[in-house]
Design a protein around this motif. Sequence first.
Motif, PDB file in Angstrom:
ATOM      1  N   LEU A   1       0.848  -1.189   0.000  1.00  0.00           N
ATOM      2  CA  LEU A   1       0.000   0.000   0.000  1.00  0.00           C
ATOM      3  C   LEU A   1       0.886   1.243   0.000  1.00  0.00           C
ATOM      4  CD1 LEU A   1      -2.913   0.954   0.044  1.00  0.00           C
ATOM      5  CD2 LEU A   1      -2.790   1.010   2.539  1.00  0.00           C
ATOM      6  N   VAL A   2       1.545   1.481  -1.097  1.00  0.00           N
ATOM      7  CA  VAL A   2       2.421   2.632  -1.245  1.00  0.00           C
ATOM      8  C   VAL A   2       2.056   3.344  -2.542  1.00  0.00           C
ATOM      9  CG1 VAL A   2       4.797   3.445  -1.489  1.00  0.00           C
ATOM     10  CG2 VAL A   2       4.283   1.510   0.013  1.00  0.00           C
ATOM     11  N   TYR A   3       1.861   4.644  -2.464  1.00  0.00           N
ATOM     12  CA  TYR A   3       1.509   5.438  -3.649  1.00  0.00           C
ATOM     13  C   TYR A   3       2.623   6.437  -3.912  1.00  0.00           C
ATOM     14  CZ  TYR A   3      -1.038   8.608  -6.713  1.00  0.00           C
ATOM     15  OH  TYR A   3      -1.429   9.379  -7.773  1.00  0.00           O
ATOM     16  N   VAL A   4       3.194   6.385  -5.098  1.00  0.00           N
ATOM     17  CA  VAL A   4       4.313   7.249  -5.453  1.00  0.00           C
ATOM     18  C   VAL A   4       3.838   8.313  -6.433  1.00  0.00           C
ATOM     19  CG1 VAL A   4       6.632   7.348  -6.422  1.00  0.00           C
ATOM     20  CG2 VAL A   4       5.896   5.322  -5.144  1.00  0.00           C
ATOM     21  N   ASP A   5       4.214   9.551  -6.177  1.00  0.00           N
ATOM     22  CA  ASP A   5       3.789  10.642  -7.045  1.00  0.00           C
ATOM     23  C   ASP A   5       4.804  11.775  -6.954  1.00  0.00           C
ATOM     24  OD1 ASP A   5       2.320  12.039  -8.811  1.00  0.00           O
ATOM     25  OD2 ASP A   5       0.504  12.167  -7.610  1.00  0.00           O
ATOM     26  N   ASP A   6       4.646  12.758  -7.840  1.00  0.00           N
ATOM     27  CA  ASP A   6       5.532  13.915  -7.850  1.00  0.00           C
ATOM     28  C   ASP A   6       4.728  15.190  -7.662  1.00  0.00           C
ATOM     29  OD1 ASP A   6       7.702  12.312  -8.276  1.00  0.00           O
ATOM     30  OD2 ASP A   6       7.723  12.581 -10.444  1.00  0.00           O
ATOM     31  N   ILE A   7       5.397  16.210  -7.172  1.00  0.00           N
ATOM     32  CA  ILE A   7       4.788  17.531  -6.990  1.00  0.00           C
ATOM     33  C   ILE A   7       5.587  18.538  -7.812  1.00  0.00           C
ATOM     34  CG2 ILE A   7       4.485  19.436  -5.370  1.00  0.00           C
ATOM     35  CD1 ILE A   7       3.752  17.473  -3.244  1.00  0.00           C
ATOM     36  N   ILE A   8       4.867  19.385  -8.554  1.00  0.00           N
ATOM     37  CA  ILE A   8       5.487  20.475  -9.304  1.00  0.00           C
ATOM     38  C   ILE A   8       5.072  21.786  -8.654  1.00  0.00           C
ATOM     39  CG2 ILE A   8       5.657  21.629 -11.538  1.00  0.00           C
ATOM     40  CD1 ILE A   8       4.901  19.024 -12.868  1.00  0.00           C
ATOM     41  N   PHE A   9       6.026  22.656  -8.400  1.00  0.00           N
ATOM     42  CA  PHE A   9       5.709  23.947  -7.800  1.00  0.00           C
ATOM     43  C   PHE A   9       6.709  24.983  -8.300  1.00  0.00           C
ATOM     44  CE2 PHE A   9       8.766  21.923  -5.068  1.00  0.00           C
ATOM     45  CZ  PHE A   9       9.607  22.938  -4.638  1.00  0.00           C
ATOM     46  N   GLY A  10       6.350  26.240  -8.151  1.00  0.00           N
ATOM     47  CA  GLY A  10       7.235  27.301  -8.604  1.00  0.00           C
ATOM     48  C   GLY A  10       6.798  28.650  -8.079  1.00  0.00           C
ATOM     49  N   SER A  11       7.651  29.640  -8.257  1.00  0.00           N
ATOM     50  CA  SER A  11       7.361  30.993  -7.801  1.00  0.00           C
ATOM     51  C   SER A  11       8.338  31.948  -8.472  1.00  0.00           C
ATOM     52  CB  SER A  11       7.485  31.100  -6.278  1.00  0.00           C
ATOM     53  OG  SER A  11       7.387  32.438  -5.856  1.00  0.00           O
ATOM     54  N   THR A  12       7.969  33.235  -8.506  1.00  0.00           N
ATOM     55  CA  THR A  12       8.904  34.244  -9.000  1.00  0.00           C
ATOM     56  C   THR A  12      10.034  34.477  -8.007  1.00  0.00           C
ATOM     57  OG1 THR A  12       7.451  35.930  -8.069  1.00  0.00           O
ATOM     58  CG2 THR A  12       7.191  35.426 -10.410  1.00  0.00           C
ATOM     59  N   ASN A  13       9.830  34.044  -6.759  1.00  0.00           N
ATOM     60  CA  ASN A  13      10.839  34.173  -5.712  1.00  0.00           C
ATOM     61  C   ASN A  13      11.367  32.777  -5.382  1.00  0.00           C
ATOM     62  OD1 ASN A  13      12.318  34.522  -3.326  1.00  0.00           O
ATOM     63  ND2 ASN A  13      10.954  36.136  -2.570  1.00  0.00           N
ATOM     64  N   GLU A  14      12.604  32.491  -5.788  1.00  0.00           N
ATOM     65  CA  GLU A  14      13.153  31.153  -5.581  1.00  0.00           C
ATOM     66  C   GLU A  14      13.417  30.863  -4.108  1.00  0.00           C
ATOM     67  OE1 GLU A  14      16.269  29.810  -8.093  1.00  0.00           O
ATOM     68  OE2 GLU A  14      15.550  30.922  -9.851  1.00  0.00           O
ATOM     69  N   ASP A  15      13.560  31.905  -3.301  1.00  0.00           N
ATOM     70  CA  ASP A  15      13.729  31.680  -1.859  1.00  0.00           C
ATOM     71  C   ASP A  15      12.472  31.054  -1.260  1.00  0.00           C
ATOM     72  OD1 ASP A  15      16.281  32.710  -1.919  1.00  0.00           O
ATOM     73  OD2 ASP A  15      15.640  34.742  -1.393  1.00  0.00           O
ATOM     74  N   LEU A  16      11.304  31.487  -1.755  1.00  0.00           N
ATOM     75  CA  LEU A  16      10.051  30.884  -1.284  1.00  0.00           C
ATOM     76  C   LEU A  16       9.961  29.422  -1.691  1.00  0.00           C
ATOM     77  CD1 LEU A  16       7.486  33.744  -2.055  1.00  0.00           C
ATOM     78  CD2 LEU A  16       8.524  33.143   0.154  1.00  0.00           C
ATOM     79  N   CYS A  17      10.469  29.090  -2.863  1.00  0.00           N
ATOM     80  CA  CYS A  17      10.486  27.692  -3.305  1.00  0.00           C
ATOM     81  C   CYS A  17      11.364  26.850  -2.382  1.00  0.00           C
ATOM     82  CB  CYS A  17      10.997  27.596  -4.743  1.00  0.00           C
ATOM     83  SG  CYS A  17       9.900  28.311  -5.981  1.00  0.00           S
TER      84      CYS A  17
END
Length: 299
Positions: free
Chosen positions: A43-59
């Motif tokens: 019972l393991v689910y593998v996935d990816d998350i994509i995220f971004g911002s104009t401020n790389e420090d916030l990322c």
Amino acid sequence: MEAIRLLLAYAAHCGFKLFQMDVKCAFLNGIIDRERFMWLNHLVYVDDIIFGSTNEDLCADFAKLMTNEFDMSMMGELNFFLDLQIKQTAEGIFIHQEKYAKELVKNFGPECAKPMGTPMHPNIKLDKDEHGRDVDETRHRGIIGSLMYLTSSRPDIIQSVGVCSRFQSKPKESHLSAVKRIIRYVLGTIDYGLWFPKTDSFQLVGFCDADFVGDRIDRRSTSGMCCFLGKSLIVWSSKKQATVALSTAEAEYIAASSCYIQFVNSEGQLADIFTKPLIEEMFCKLRTELGFLISSLFS
């Protein structure tokens, strides 16, 4: 894929970088008010998350927060996702499937084949070819399926692949020959893809068209449409219409209706990214333009 292209178009417009994280294990959390029994092995689910911002420090802060809370790992700048190769630059984002295309040609392409300049001959008219020689149905379907996945970044082959996909049951040599031509075209266009430029324009613009009784078997027309978000092509399709059109105007009306439905379906995905006033402005203009188009067909 449509949602990914929407996000990439938005990232190119705003000029921020996208990053990727790998979710090693994901579990559904909740309060259980009674005894439950579950099979937990595997019972393991593998996935990816994509995220971004104009401020790389916030990322960086977001990535640190997520890795502290969950079993995740930071994979760095987004460059490969679901067989899509993504190159992010200051001028925009380029997406392609060069690696996948090379594997497709290697697995299904004819040996020592000469690249073709077009995916399908302009004068070809495929039919059932009932007197033709049979070919391996399983292999033929495998080629079609692989080519369909390549259309995630290759709108230039969507029409040809769509036509060939109509003959997956009892395929003949003529059908396989048409499919091999598409592969030979891919061989000469391995590095083709989509360019999402960084521009100030971010209007939703659509185009649609239809042939008239183009199918030789059932005399149905084919609808074609594409949608741009600014100068980024995010949606496209080529599909045989469900009913027989009795006039060119009716075929065009069905194509316009399908285009409008596609845009309405995209509204929910756009709402997850954009603010509500911007969504209303974009779709108000779209509805006005399509309403004028549909009215003009019967004027």
